[in-house]
Design a protein around this motif. Structure first.
Motif, PDB file in Angstrom:
ATOM      1  N   ALA A  81     -46.299 -19.606 -17.931  1.00 23.39           N
ATOM      2  CA  ALA A  81     -44.740 -20.462 -17.660  1.00 23.39           C
ATOM      3  C   ALA A  81     -44.096 -20.594 -16.230  1.00 23.39           C
ATOM      4  O   ALA A  81     -44.164 -19.020 -15.814  1.00 23.39           O
ATOM      5  CB  ALA A  81     -44.028 -20.457 -18.620  1.00 23.39           C
ATOM      6  N   ASN A  82     -43.846 -21.211 -15.532  1.00 30.82           N
ATOM      7  CA  ASN A  82     -42.608 -20.657 -14.910  1.00 30.82           C
ATOM      8  C   ASN A  82     -41.578 -20.609 -15.493  1.00 30.82           C
ATOM      9  O   ASN A  82     -40.712 -21.683 -16.391  1.00 30.82           O
ATOM     10  CB  ASN A  82     -42.421 -22.299 -13.985  1.00 30.82           C
ATOM     11  CG  ASN A  82     -44.091 -22.318 -13.291  1.00 30.82           C
ATOM     12  OD1 ASN A  82     -44.495 -21.228 -12.351  1.00 30.82           O
ATOM     13  ND2 ASN A  82     -44.735 -23.601 -13.109  1.00 30.82           N
ATOM     14  N   LYS A  83     -39.790 -20.120 -15.100  1.00 25.23           N
ATOM     15  CA  LYS A  83     -38.863 -20.426 -15.369  1.00 25.23           C
ATOM     16  C   LYS A  83     -38.548 -21.413 -15.799  1.00 25.23           C
ATOM     17  O   LYS A  83     -37.677 -21.315 -16.154  1.00 25.23           O
ATOM     18  CB  LYS A  83     -37.835 -18.996 -14.102  1.00 25.23           C
ATOM     19  CG  LYS A  83     -36.426 -19.150 -14.614  1.00 25.23           C
ATOM     20  CD  LYS A  83     -35.970 -20.013 -14.486  1.00 25.23           C
ATOM     21  CE  LYS A  83     -35.065 -19.939 -13.523  1.00 25.23           C
ATOM     22  NZ  LYS A  83     -33.818 -20.679 -13.295  1.00 25.23           N
ATOM     23  N   GLY A  84     -38.338 -22.488 -15.080  1.00 23.52           N
ATOM     24  CA  GLY A  84     -37.971 -23.837 -14.675  1.00 23.52           C
ATOM     25  C   GLY A  84     -36.726 -23.985 -14.550  1.00 23.52           C
ATOM     26  O   GLY A  84     -36.202 -23.013 -13.909  1.00 23.52           O
ATOM     27  N   SER A  85     -36.203 -24.979 -15.386  1.00 24.60           N
ATOM     28  CA  SER A  85     -35.141 -25.833 -14.643  1.00 24.60           C
ATOM     29  C   SER A  85     -34.771 -25.817 -13.221  1.00 24.60           C
ATOM     30  O   SER A  85     -35.884 -26.610 -12.844  1.00 24.60           O
ATOM     31  CB  SER A  85     -33.614 -24.764 -15.717  1.00 24.60           C
ATOM     32  OG  SER A  85     -32.814 -25.419 -14.759  1.00 24.60           O
ATOM     33  N   ASN A  86     -34.145 -25.540 -12.715  1.00 21.94           N
ATOM     34  CA  ASN A  86     -33.842 -25.894 -11.550  1.00 21.94           C
ATOM     35  C   ASN A  86     -33.786 -24.080 -10.492  1.00 21.94           C
ATOM     36  O   ASN A  86     -33.040 -22.994 -11.063  1.00 21.94           O
ATOM     37  CB  ASN A  86     -32.396 -26.395 -11.034  1.00 21.94           C
ATOM     38  CG  ASN A  86     -31.391 -26.445 -11.012  1.00 21.94           C
ATOM     39  OD1 ASN A  86     -30.962 -24.864 -11.435  1.00 21.94           O
ATOM     40  ND2 ASN A  86     -30.104 -27.735 -11.603  1.00 21.94           N
ATOM     41  N   SER A  87     -33.594 -23.899  -8.963  1.00 24.11           N
ATOM     42  CA  SER A  87     -32.925 -22.577  -8.933  1.00 24.11           C
ATOM     43  C   SER A  87     -31.724 -22.013  -9.189  1.00 24.11           C
ATOM     44  O   SER A  87     -32.058 -21.063  -8.866  1.00 24.11           O
ATOM     45  CB  SER A  87     -33.670 -22.763  -6.949  1.00 24.11           C
ATOM     46  OG  SER A  87     -32.535 -23.445  -6.595  1.00 24.11           O
ATOM     47  N   GLY A  88     -30.922 -22.670  -9.441  1.00 24.01           N
ATOM     48  CA  GLY A  88     -29.688 -22.068  -9.810  1.00 24.01           C
ATOM     49  C   GLY A  88     -29.561 -21.578 -11.257  1.00 24.01           C
ATOM     50  O   GLY A  88     -27.907 -21.417 -10.729  1.00 24.01           O
ATOM     51  N   ASP A  89     -29.803 -22.137 -12.413  1.00 22.68           N
ATOM     52  CA  ASP A  89     -29.592 -22.503 -13.136  1.00 22.68           C
ATOM     53  C   ASP A  89     -30.076 -21.044 -13.787  1.00 22.68           C
ATOM     54  O   ASP A  89     -31.596 -20.484 -13.947  1.00 22.68           O
ATOM     55  CB  ASP A  89     -29.807 -23.241 -13.612  1.00 22.68           C
ATOM     56  CG  ASP A  89     -29.524 -23.225 -15.832  1.00 22.68           C
ATOM     57  OD1 ASP A  89     -27.989 -23.004 -15.943  1.00 22.68           O
ATOM     58  OD2 ASP A  89     -29.477 -24.541 -16.427  1.00 22.68           O
ATOM     59  N   PHE A  90     -29.582 -20.218 -14.415  1.00 27.62           N
ATOM     60  CA  PHE A  90     -29.527 -18.787 -14.582  1.00 27.62           C
ATOM     61  C   PHE A  90     -30.819 -18.263 -13.526  1.00 27.62           C
ATOM     62  O   PHE A  90     -32.114 -17.714 -14.651  1.00 27.62           O
ATOM     63  CB  PHE A  90     -30.144 -18.805 -16.506  1.00 27.62           C
ATOM     64  CG  PHE A  90     -30.028 -17.775 -16.801  1.00 27.62           C
ATOM     65  CD1 PHE A  90     -29.634 -16.552 -16.971  1.00 27.62           C
ATOM     66  CD2 PHE A  90     -30.799 -17.992 -18.476  1.00 27.62           C
ATOM     67  CE1 PHE A  90     -29.621 -15.378 -17.816  1.00 27.62           C
ATOM     68  CE2 PHE A  90     -30.793 -16.659 -19.529  1.00 27.62           C
ATOM     69  CZ  PHE A  90     -29.793 -15.811 -18.764  1.00 27.62           C
ATOM     70  N   ASN A  91     -30.178 -18.384 -12.740  1.00 27.46           N
ATOM     71  CA  ASN A  91     -31.529 -17.304 -11.736  1.00 27.46           C
ATOM     72  C   ASN A  91     -32.051 -15.988 -11.972  1.00 27.46           C
ATOM     73  O   ASN A  91     -32.408 -15.370 -11.171  1.00 27.46           O
ATOM     74  CB  ASN A  91     -31.051 -17.950 -10.621  1.00 27.46           C
ATOM     75  CG  ASN A  91     -29.332 -16.934 -10.006  1.00 27.46           C
ATOM     76  OD1 ASN A  91     -29.485 -16.393 -10.306  1.00 27.46           O
ATOM     77  ND2 ASN A  91     -28.957 -17.982  -8.677  1.00 27.46           N
TER      78      ASN A  91
END
Length: 578
Positions: A81-91
């Protein structure tokens, strides 16, 4: 009615004296309301301490990345999986997918602290057991000590495969700055083995409460430890026992459940496939008893037509989805050609939900749509997955949504806990070991020191279950995709058998926190993960900026700098490359 382990006020009260923290002796002032020694050494008190040790399995209060689920390190770092969400969230999680975790990482430190907190609770239980009250029988002592040492072995196993060289602290030590410094200079595999062996010898075959470790769970886990150590002969002997005689904690014979997807359904928890699981329960008066590991891992922006509404994390990778492509015989493409332009799955990447889209029509393993959510395919009983509208940022996460461990619409508010900010606190257990995992680990041992024919039979058991499972259907009752799956007829040699077993683990156990650790122990992490980065990084360039797996370094997390600073460089040595 079955009795379950729950993490409530009893466990909280019992843990007043158990907190794992660095302290100076002059601060040892009894806390107001502290429980007495007599209360802690009674049978009820000891079980309360033990429940506290179980409660730490999901690392509540530390971080989602610290849990024994390992969806971050095991699956995101493993390419599931990818981390997901967007680049700023829980980076703070992004470095786990780019292999850029620093020694100062708060997430690495959270994992370290969470596991040592679990160890401290096990050690406190064992120390108190030494002064057990008269109401504690010899059988009680064997069971309680067996469970505590099983759990301690689990927490150390997590630390060993996560950080490699870590301090070993048992119930005879008082660990912390200014109290007793313990170096990380000794290999702890023998200590882990000893604890699991003790658990095998002292735990009952079945337990009075669902979720408690039993003899067979300990046998399977000890075999897993041997597998990690490449002690294939020893591991095979134990897996043989589990397959022949093993039973679940409440006495059911181990077996694959009929439907693959039932392993991720709260209504089907503690099945014949569950060897050892983190227990979860909803609507008990506190969301603390529900599963906290997954609250971020739902499709984004679903509203009333989808689960939880937040937050788009743990997005299955393009590479994983492609892996479910099958050839004309319904078999996996072990040569890697599933990622080729001709075979990769058609996606709606960059296509608005309002625009026309027809899902891929090529042949795929039926586990695909029970393992990830994709546009145009029914998403459990919620609705047909709408694509982009359920993805926070496709350019960072990709087009897929997690679906394993997602609750059904019919279960909302009954098997989810509405007392917190999200319905994402669900009653879905996480199986640390399930029987399919046992069969595939046993198949590995058969390849290395046993029979290729037996390895074939174990792999085909997994594939036969997948073939006979209930497929995802459209509203009209037709198969939602072109589902095809075949069985292997023979393994030509060890190399082909090894490849088939390893790929079957990828398909069967995707998104369950195993992949990264499998690649490391197989010695293929550098080759596989750098190839993964090259492929996935072309599709999600932002998410994989600077990504590179460095052999000899990235197999393990750095020893947290905070721990080195606290204990001293002369006590804790840093891992190579950091």
């Amino acid at each position: 009615m079955k009795k379950y382990i729950t993490k409530g006020s009893l466990a909280t009260a019992m843990l007043v004296m158990v907190t794992f923290a660095c302290q100076d002796k002059f601060l040892d002032v009894p806390a107001t309301g502290q429980l007495s020694g007599a209360q802690l050494t009674s049978k009820a008190g000891l079980d309360g301490l033990l429940i506290g040790a179980y409660a730490q399995l999901n690392a509540r209060g530390f971080s989602q990345s610290a849990s024994s689920f390992n969806w971050v390190r095991g699956s995101v770092s493993g390419g599931d999986a990818n981390k997901g969400s967007n680049s700023g969230d829980f980076n703070a999680l992004t470095p786990f997918q780019t292999y850029q975790v620093l020694a100062t990482s708060g997430e690495a430190n959270a994992k370290w602290n969470a596991m040592y907190e679990g160890i401290a609770r096990c050690n406190s239980t064992l120390r108190s057991l030494a002064s057990a009250s008269s109401d504690v029988t010899a059988a009680d002592k064997a069971r309680i000590s067996g469970e505590a040492r099983f759990l301690r072995a689990h927490y150390y196993f997590e630390l060993k495969r996560g950080f490699n060289m870590v301090p070993y602290v048992d119930e005879t030590k008082d660990y912390g700055t200014g109290i007793e410094a313990v170096p990380n200079s000794a290999d702890i595999w023998p200590n882990i083995e000893a604890d699991f062996k003790y658990a095998v010898d002292n735990l009952p075959a079945a337990q009075g409460a669902v979720g408690r470790a039993n003899k067979w769970g300990a046998t399977a886990y000890l075999a897993k430890v041997y597998l990690y150590e490449k002690k294939y002969t020893e591991a095979k002997a134990l897996f043989d026992q589990v397959i022949a005689s093993g039973v679940t904690s409440d006495g059911k014979k181990y077996a694959l459940v009929t439907n693959f997807q039932d392993n991720f359904n709260a209504a089907k928890d503690n099945s014949s496939e569950s060897v050892f699981a983190i227990q979860a329960a909803a609507n008990t008066g506190s969301s603390d008893n529900a599963n906290p590991d997954l609250v971020l891992n739902f499709p984004y922006n679903t509203g009333s037509n989808g689960p939880a509404g937040c937050c788009g994390f743990f997005a299955p990778s393009f590479e994983l989805a492609n892996s479910f492509r099958v050839d004309a015989n319904g078999l996996p493409m072990l040569d890697g050609s599933y990622n080729s332009a001709a075979n990769q799955l058609k996606t709606d990447q960059g296509i608005a939900s309002s625009a026309p889209f027809t899902p891929d029509t090529g042949p795929v393993d039926p586990r695909l749509d029970w393992s990830l959510g994709r546009r145009g395919i029914p998403y459990l009983d919620w609705q047909v997955h709408p694509g982009l509208d359920w993805i926070r940022d496709q350019t960072f996460a990709g087009p897929y949504s997690p679906i394993k461990f997602v609750f059904y619409k019919a279960q909302d508010k009954s098997l989810t806990d509405g007392s917190s900010w999200t319905d994402g606190y669900s009653a879905i257990n996480y199986n640390i070991i399930r029987y399919a995992d046992v069969l595939l680990m046993a198949a590995e041992c058969e390849v290395e020191v046993g029979s290729l024919a037996t390895a074939l039979s174990y792999v085909n058991m997994i594939r036969s279950r997948a073939k006979g499972t209930a497929y995802v259907k459209t509203s009209a009752g037709a198969n939602a995709a072109n589902y095809q799956i075949g069985l292997y007829t023979a393994f030509a040699d060890k190399a082909s058998a090894r490849a088939a077993v390893q790929f079957e683990r990828k398909l069967e156990l995707s998104g369950e926190g195993h992949r990264f650790y499998d690649l490391v122990r197989w010695g293929t992490a550098s080759t596989v993960l750098n190839a993964f980065i090259a492929y996935e990084g072309k599709l999600l360039t932002v998410g994989y900026t600077g990504a590179k797996f460095t052999a000899g370094k990235d197999e393990y997390l750095p020893i947290p700098q905070q721990q080195i600073d606290s204990q001293g460089k002369s006590v804790l040595a840093q891992n190579p490359g950091y």
